[in-house]
Design a protein around this motif. Sequence first.
Motif, PDB file in Angstrom:
ATOM      1  N   UNK A 103       0.823  -1.207   0.000  1.00 33.24           N
ATOM      2  CA  UNK A 103       0.000   0.000   0.000  1.00 33.24           C
ATOM      3  C   UNK A 103       0.859   1.261   0.000  1.00 33.24           C
ATOM      4  N   UNK A 104       1.855   1.287   0.879  1.00 35.29           N
ATOM      5  CA  UNK A 104       2.716   2.466   0.961  1.00 35.29           C
ATOM      6  C   UNK A 104       3.532   2.629  -0.318  1.00 35.29           C
ATOM      7  N   UNK A 105       4.084   1.529  -0.840  1.00 36.51           N
ATOM      8  CA  UNK A 105       4.885   1.634  -2.057  1.00 36.51           C
ATOM      9  C   UNK A 105       4.031   2.041  -3.249  1.00 36.51           C
ATOM     10  N   UNK A 106       2.769   1.613  -3.277  1.00 37.72           N
ATOM     11  CA  UNK A 106       1.894   2.035  -4.363  1.00 37.72           C
ATOM     12  C   UNK A 106       1.694   3.536  -4.389  1.00 37.72           C
ATOM     13  N   UNK A 107       1.645   4.158  -3.204  1.00 36.22           N
ATOM     14  CA  UNK A 107       1.532   5.617  -3.129  1.00 36.22           C
ATOM     15  C   UNK A 107       2.834   6.282  -3.568  1.00 36.22           C
ATOM     16  N   UNK A 108       3.950   5.786  -3.060  1.00 34.74           N
ATOM     17  CA  UNK A 108       5.241   6.416  -3.354  1.00 34.74           C
ATOM     18  C   UNK A 108       5.624   6.272  -4.819  1.00 34.74           C
ATOM     19  N   UNK A 109       5.249   5.156  -5.439  1.00 32.13           N
ATOM     20  CA  UNK A 109       5.628   4.928  -6.828  1.00 32.13           C
ATOM     21  C   UNK A 109       4.855   5.800  -7.807  1.00 32.13           C
ATOM     22  N   UNK A 110       3.859   6.528  -7.328  1.00 32.68           N
ATOM     23  CA  UNK A 110       3.180   7.475  -8.207  1.00 32.68           C
ATOM     24  C   UNK A 110       4.105   8.622  -8.601  1.00 32.68           C
ATOM     25  N   UNK A 111       5.059   8.956  -7.742  1.00 31.01           N
ATOM     26  CA  UNK A 111       5.950  10.078  -8.018  1.00 31.01           C
ATOM     27  C   UNK A 111       7.429   9.710  -7.931  1.00 31.01           C
TER      28      UNK A 111
END
Length: 448
Positions: A103-111
């Motif tokens: 979940x956290x990596x999915x957010x961070x990988x947006x940018x």
Amino acid sequence: MGRPGREHHTARGRILASHARQHRPRSGGHGGCVPPRRGPRRPCVLVSVAASARVLSVFLVFLALGGLTTTVPRYVIGVLDVPIGAVGIAALATGIGGVLGRLVSGVLLRRWHPSVVALPAVCLAALSLLVTAVVPELWWLLLWRVVQGLGTGAFHTAVFTRAIGEGGGRTGRAIAFASVPLFAGTALGPSAAELLTRFVGVSWTWSVLAIPVLVVVVLTALQRHETLAASSSAPFVVAQSAIEAGMWRRLGSHATRMVHRGAVPAGACWVLLSAAWGGAQAFLPLYALDVGMSASGPLFLTFSTVVVLVRIGGAGLFDRVPETLQAIVGGACALAGAGLLAFVPSPPAVYVAVVLFALNTALGFGALMRTATAGADAAERGSAVSTFNLSFDIGVALSTAGLGIVVQATGGFAAAFAIAGGCALAGVLIVLVLPGRGLRRALASQSS
């Protein structure tokens, strides 16, 4: 009109002469033309070295994770001396950490570039391996199982996001080749851990398995430095503001978009299709002893070898065969494998079941991941990959915990694997009845 006068010819001649002077070949070698300016060859070497470092990093991380497959059950039963159901609880803790990590990596990988996300992830994984055996208590083990799941879940998501992004639209081929070092590591890890346990003991095995992950920390740090230095020309452009901005502010701004809704149906199907192998791999070291086998390492080697061979051999076909058909065939293999473990408890049947589970993983996982990421653009790709990979962690966590409860209640593995086979059957039925993705349409699209 009359014939053009002399003035017209003179003006035209001046224009042609000027054009000839501008495009006159320069004197010198190379046929009178200035040779193209060649850049240094060194960046090409650096690119190949960086690619090799990424492959080696994936191999080393999953070599350690493969070693944990046999280390955790032996540590829980032999050192902590707790009931067998605690093996399932430990897997549940790892799954919870994996869900959080994805979940956290999915957010961070947006940018953020995948290499930037992978560095803290692999640091957490290394730390968890180093400190787990320091305090031989169940609560301490569960705590660091969550941390290890958090790190490896984020690392896995970053690796596959980068592979899909650099695949040039050939998602199936990219997933297939990105999986090769992963399954090569998980193939050799269990046997290596069993060998280490014989010489240094199960407690010291945790620390030894941390060594390859520490090597990956160094490799990932070097990759991150090269990524930031060449961010303007990389496939994933890393904005300087995204690097300097605070993590918590970014998490807050994207908290409502952690889950990519388009990847949820495919992920739900994989939760059911992977339940049998997800539970089996945690208890396989103990199940192998029950059926008269001296070691379980060769079973994991067989599993990973079959997956690698199928994915390499079929890399060119995965993008042409309908995803639904691949998922159905994989689910049927998982159902047959669970039935063998439940009703034919013998060493040959275990090997056949492992091969069937490998076919399910080789076909079903890649097919459903392609389905999950098909409608995602470049900015949403990391979120789609992380959402689908949640199904892997959820499936392993729930199936292992449930398997442990059933085994402890019944005193055997037959009922547990029968239930896991029922989950695989349910997954196949869901794939069949999904609107627009039934077997009939899959076969029709294949024939057309």
